[in-house]
Design a protein around this motif. Structure first.
Motif, PDB file in Angstrom:
ATOM      1  N   PRO A  47       0.799  -1.239   0.000  1.00 28.19           N
ATOM      2  CA  PRO A  47       0.000   0.000   0.000  1.00 28.19           C
ATOM      3  C   PRO A  47       0.824   1.278   0.000  1.00 28.19           C
ATOM      4  N   MET A  48       2.113   1.186   0.374  1.00 30.04           N
ATOM      5  CA  MET A  48       2.961   2.382   0.340  1.00 30.04           C
ATOM      6  C   MET A  48       3.096   2.939  -1.067  1.00 30.04           C
ATOM      7  N   LEU A  49       2.911   2.074  -2.065  1.00 29.66           N
ATOM      8  CA  LEU A  49       2.991   2.542  -3.450  1.00 29.66           C
ATOM      9  C   LEU A  49       1.910   3.577  -3.745  1.00 29.66           C
ATOM     10  N   GLY A  50       0.818   3.531  -2.968  1.00 32.95           N
ATOM     11  CA  GLY A  50      -0.251   4.511  -3.159  1.00 32.95           C
ATOM     12  C   GLY A  50       0.145   5.920  -2.789  1.00 32.95           C
ATOM     13  N   ALA A  51       1.300   6.081  -2.108  1.00 34.22           N
ATOM     14  CA  ALA A  51       1.748   7.428  -1.737  1.00 34.22           C
ATOM     15  C   ALA A  51       2.052   8.287  -2.953  1.00 34.22           C
ATOM     16  N   VAL A  52       2.229   7.653  -4.101  1.00 30.05           N
ATOM     17  CA  VAL A  52       2.502   8.411  -5.321  1.00 30.05           C
ATOM     18  C   VAL A  52       1.306   9.278  -5.716  1.00 30.05           C
ATOM     19  N   ILE A  53       0.129   8.954  -5.177  1.00 27.80           N
ATOM     20  CA  ILE A  53      -1.059   9.769  -5.470  1.00 27.80           C
ATOM     21  C   ILE A  53      -0.859  11.209  -5.014  1.00 27.80           C
ATOM     22  N   ALA A  54      -0.048  11.402  -3.955  1.00 28.94           N
ATOM     23  CA  ALA A  54       0.196  12.760  -3.445  1.00 28.94           C
ATOM     24  C   ALA A  54       0.896  13.640  -4.477  1.00 28.94           C
ATOM     25  N   PHE A  55       1.547  13.030  -5.464  1.00 28.20           N
ATOM     26  CA  PHE A  55       2.281  13.789  -6.477  1.00 28.20           C
ATOM     27  C   PHE A  55       1.564  13.785  -7.827  1.00 28.20           C
ATOM     28  N   LYS A  56       0.300  13.331  -7.824  1.00 27.65           N
ATOM     29  CA  LYS A  56      -0.455  13.287  -9.064  1.00 27.65           C
ATOM     30  C   LYS A  56      -1.814  13.945  -8.892  1.00 27.65           C
ATOM     31  N   ASP A  57      -2.390  14.362 -10.009  1.00 23.75           N
ATOM     32  CA  ASP A  57      -3.770  14.839 -10.026  1.00 23.75           C
ATOM     33  C   ASP A  57      -4.651  13.602 -10.209  1.00 23.75           C
ATOM     34  N   TYR A  58      -4.895  12.915  -9.109  1.00 29.27           N
ATOM     35  CA  TYR A  58      -5.475  11.574  -9.171  1.00 29.27           C
ATOM     36  C   TYR A  58      -6.913  11.605  -9.663  1.00 29.27           C
ATOM     37  N   ASN A  59      -7.184  10.710 -10.587  1.00 24.56           N
ATOM     38  CA  ASN A  59      -8.530  10.505 -11.095  1.00 24.56           C
ATOM     39  C   ASN A  59      -8.823   9.011 -11.016  1.00 24.56           C
ATOM     40  N   MET A  60      -9.863   8.640 -10.281  1.00 25.94           N
ATOM     41  CA  MET A  60     -10.130   7.226 -10.043  1.00 25.94           C
ATOM     42  C   MET A  60     -10.461   6.469 -11.334  1.00 25.94           C
ATOM     43  N   PHE A  61     -10.934   7.192 -12.333  1.00 31.00           N
ATOM     44  CA  PHE A  61     -11.278   6.534 -13.600  1.00 31.00           C
ATOM     45  C   PHE A  61     -10.032   6.299 -14.456  1.00 31.00           C
ATOM     46  N   GLN A  62      -9.019   7.136 -14.290  1.00 34.05           N
ATOM     47  CA  GLN A  62      -7.770   6.963 -15.024  1.00 34.05           C
ATOM     48  C   GLN A  62      -6.813   6.010 -14.307  1.00 34.05           C
ATOM     49  N   GLY A  63      -6.963   5.915 -12.985  1.00 31.78           N
ATOM     50  CA  GLY A  63      -6.057   5.067 -12.221  1.00 31.78           C
ATOM     51  C   GLY A  63      -4.830   5.826 -11.746  1.00 31.78           C
ATOM     52  N   VAL A  64      -4.050   5.178 -10.895  1.00 29.39           N
ATOM     53  CA  VAL A  64      -2.883   5.837 -10.308  1.00 29.39           C
ATOM     54  C   VAL A  64      -1.827   6.126 -11.364  1.00 29.39           C
ATOM     55  N   LEU A  65      -1.511   5.165 -12.190  1.00 31.61           N
ATOM     56  CA  LEU A  65      -0.425   5.314 -13.160  1.00 31.61           C
ATOM     57  C   LEU A  65      -0.775   6.287 -14.289  1.00 31.61           C
ATOM     58  N   ALA A  66      -2.030   6.293 -14.701  1.00 31.13           N
ATOM     59  CA  ALA A  66      -2.421   7.138 -15.840  1.00 31.13           C
ATOM     60  C   ALA A  66      -2.750   8.571 -15.437  1.00 31.13           C
ATOM     61  N   SER A  67      -2.945   8.830 -14.147  1.00 34.13           N
ATOM     62  CA  SER A  67      -3.256  10.190 -13.700  1.00 34.13           C
ATOM     63  C   SER A  67      -2.068  11.105 -13.939  1.00 34.13           C
ATOM     64  N   PRO A  68      -2.313  12.363 -14.321  1.00 35.07           N
ATOM     65  CA  PRO A  68      -1.206  13.279 -14.651  1.00 35.07           C
ATOM     66  C   PRO A  68      -0.362  13.639 -13.429  1.00 35.07           C
ATOM     67  N   TRP A  69       0.918  13.776 -13.646  1.00 34.04           N
ATOM     68  CA  TRP A  69       1.893  14.100 -12.599  1.00 34.04           C
ATOM     69  C   TRP A  69       1.879  15.607 -12.336  1.00 34.04           C
ATOM     70  N   VAL A  70       1.801  16.007 -11.042  1.00 34.62           N
ATOM     71  CA  VAL A  70       1.790  17.432 -10.691  1.00 34.62           C
ATOM     72  C   VAL A  70       2.914  17.799  -9.727  1.00 34.62           C
ATOM     73  N   GLY A  71       3.719  16.840  -9.330  1.00 25.80           N
ATOM     74  CA  GLY A  71       4.844  17.130  -8.450  1.00 25.80           C
ATOM     75  C   GLY A  71       4.399  17.565  -7.068  1.00 25.80           C
ATOM     76  N   PHE A  72       5.008  18.652  -6.576  1.00 24.35           N
ATOM     77  CA  PHE A  72       4.740  19.134  -5.219  1.00 24.35           C
ATOM     78  C   PHE A  72       3.620  20.178  -5.177  1.00 24.35           C
ATOM     79  N   GLU A  73       2.886  20.310  -6.262  1.00 27.44           N
ATOM     80  CA  GLU A  73       1.811  21.304  -6.311  1.00 27.44           C
ATOM     81  C   GLU A  73       0.742  21.015  -5.255  1.00 27.44           C
ATOM     82  N   THR A  74       0.469  19.731  -5.009  1.00 29.39           N
ATOM     83  CA  THR A  74      -0.549  19.364  -4.014  1.00 29.39           C
ATOM     84  C   THR A  74      -0.122  19.806  -2.623  1.00 29.39           C
ATOM     85  N   PHE A  75       1.164  19.662  -2.319  1.00 34.00           N
ATOM     86  CA  PHE A  75       1.649  20.063  -1.000  1.00 34.00           C
ATOM     87  C   PHE A  75       1.555  21.581  -0.817  1.00 34.00           C
ATOM     88  N   ARG A  76       1.806  22.319  -1.878  1.00 30.52           N
ATOM     89  CA  ARG A  76       1.649  23.780  -1.789  1.00 30.52           C
ATOM     90  C   ARG A  76       0.190  24.134  -1.491  1.00 30.52           C
TER      91      ARG A  76
END
Length: 316
Positions: A47-76
């Motif tokens: 389940p630690m692999l799910g932490a990558v969601i924090a660096f993506k604009d996660y969309n449940m329909f696209q999935g974790v891998l296909a969701s676009p990468w946003v980097g540290f924008e979510t943390f800001r």
């Protein structure tokens, strides 16, 4: 040089031989060990692999891998939220108060129970003390409302029968914090006592007999024998508790909270629930959770480092 090399090679060969013989001899134990290892790998590490969601604009329909990468924008975005800082402040405040109040009580209870000589009373008291640990927080929350409600709670009805003013245990921030801490002590102190009672059984009884010969009082024996004997356990549990300063359970603040005390009851876990589950902002919730884990790790490592420098004791 050749002799040293031969000795080193021989020692390494003996280690490999011993390892193989141990594996063959105790293969049943190694097989049993595979089950807990598989549990931790499947339910803790994967389940630690799910932490990558924090660096993506996660969309449940696209999935974790296909969701676009946003980097540290979510943390800001997280660090710009006022509600996040309120939840973080309350988390540290409640955990710090828990550490100051709830942590010493199991130690005191364990020492008191250890000093009792009437066995039936000691066993009965221990059972009564750790029984609340097995009660669900949902049930405890219902009990708290029935007992401490301002208008029709049993405690306030008794106070009003004596002509006293009702106490807003659950509706006023100051009293809510006291109630939160008190219920937490009642629920967890007895279970924590078991750990220290187990540590007390490892103290050499000859030390107490020698202290009796020297004329030491009971308090002297507690101070010079009992407390030093359980000091390693105290240090380890203290380090673990400090490591949890940035994390807090969901059940306890959630069931005891209400809209009137949100300013002190909103913590990281309930904030993540509202953001991640109710608002379906999974990226934000994952980022907050990852931040919480990193801060907790920093606290844990710092507490262990300081403990090793001061007491030469740690968890590793």
């Amino acid at each position: 040089m050749q002799i040293a090399t031969k000795r080193h090679t021989g020692a390494a060969s003996r280690v490999r031989t011993n390892s193989k013989s141990s594996l063959v001899r105790d293969w049943q134990l190694y097989l049993l060990l595979l089950l807990p290892l598989a549990y931790f790998f499947i339910f803790k590490y994967i389940p630690m692999l799910g932490a990558v969601i924090a660096f993506k604009d996660y969309n449940m329909f696209q999935g974790v891998l296909a969701s676009p990468w946003v980097g540290f924008e979510t943390f800001r975005e997280v660090f710009a939220m006022n509600g996040f800082y309120i939840a973080l402040r309350n988390t540290f405040m409640l955990n710090l108060l828990d550490l100051l109040i709830s942590f010493p009580i199991p130690i005191i209870l364990a020492i008191l129970l250890n000093e009792l000589r009437v066995k039936w009373f000691k066993k009965g008291a221990q059972t009564i003390l750790y029984l609340p640990h097995f009660i669900s927080w949902v049930i405890i929350g219902g009990m708290a409302i029935q007992l401490l409600a301002t208008n029709n709670g049993i405690v306030n009805n008794i106070l009003k029968s004596f002509g006293m003013q009702p106490v807003p245990f659950l509706t006023e921030p100051f009293y809510w914090v006291i109630t939160y801490l008190g219920i937490g002590v009642w629920q967890s102190a007895g279970w924590g006592t078991i750990i220290y009672l187990a540590a007390l059984t490892g103290i050499n009884k000859d030390l107490y007999e020698a202290a009796d010969v020297d004329g030491a009082t009971r308090m002297r024996k507690i101070w010079h024998i009992t407390l030093p004997g359980i000091k390693p356990t105290i240090v380890i549990l203290l380090i673990i508790n400090i490591g949890h300063m940035a994390t807090i359970g969901f059940d306890r603040p959630f069931v005891l909270s209400n809209p009137l005390v949100t300013d002190v009851s909103e913590v990281i876990s309930t904030y993540v629930y509202k953001i991640g589950i109710q608002s379906a902002r999974y990226t934000i919730a994952t980022a907050i959770g990852l931040f919480q884990a990193v801060v907790g790790l920093i606290f844990l490592l710092s507490a262990d480092y300081i403990s090793r420098k001061v007491n030469d004791q740690g968890i590793w």
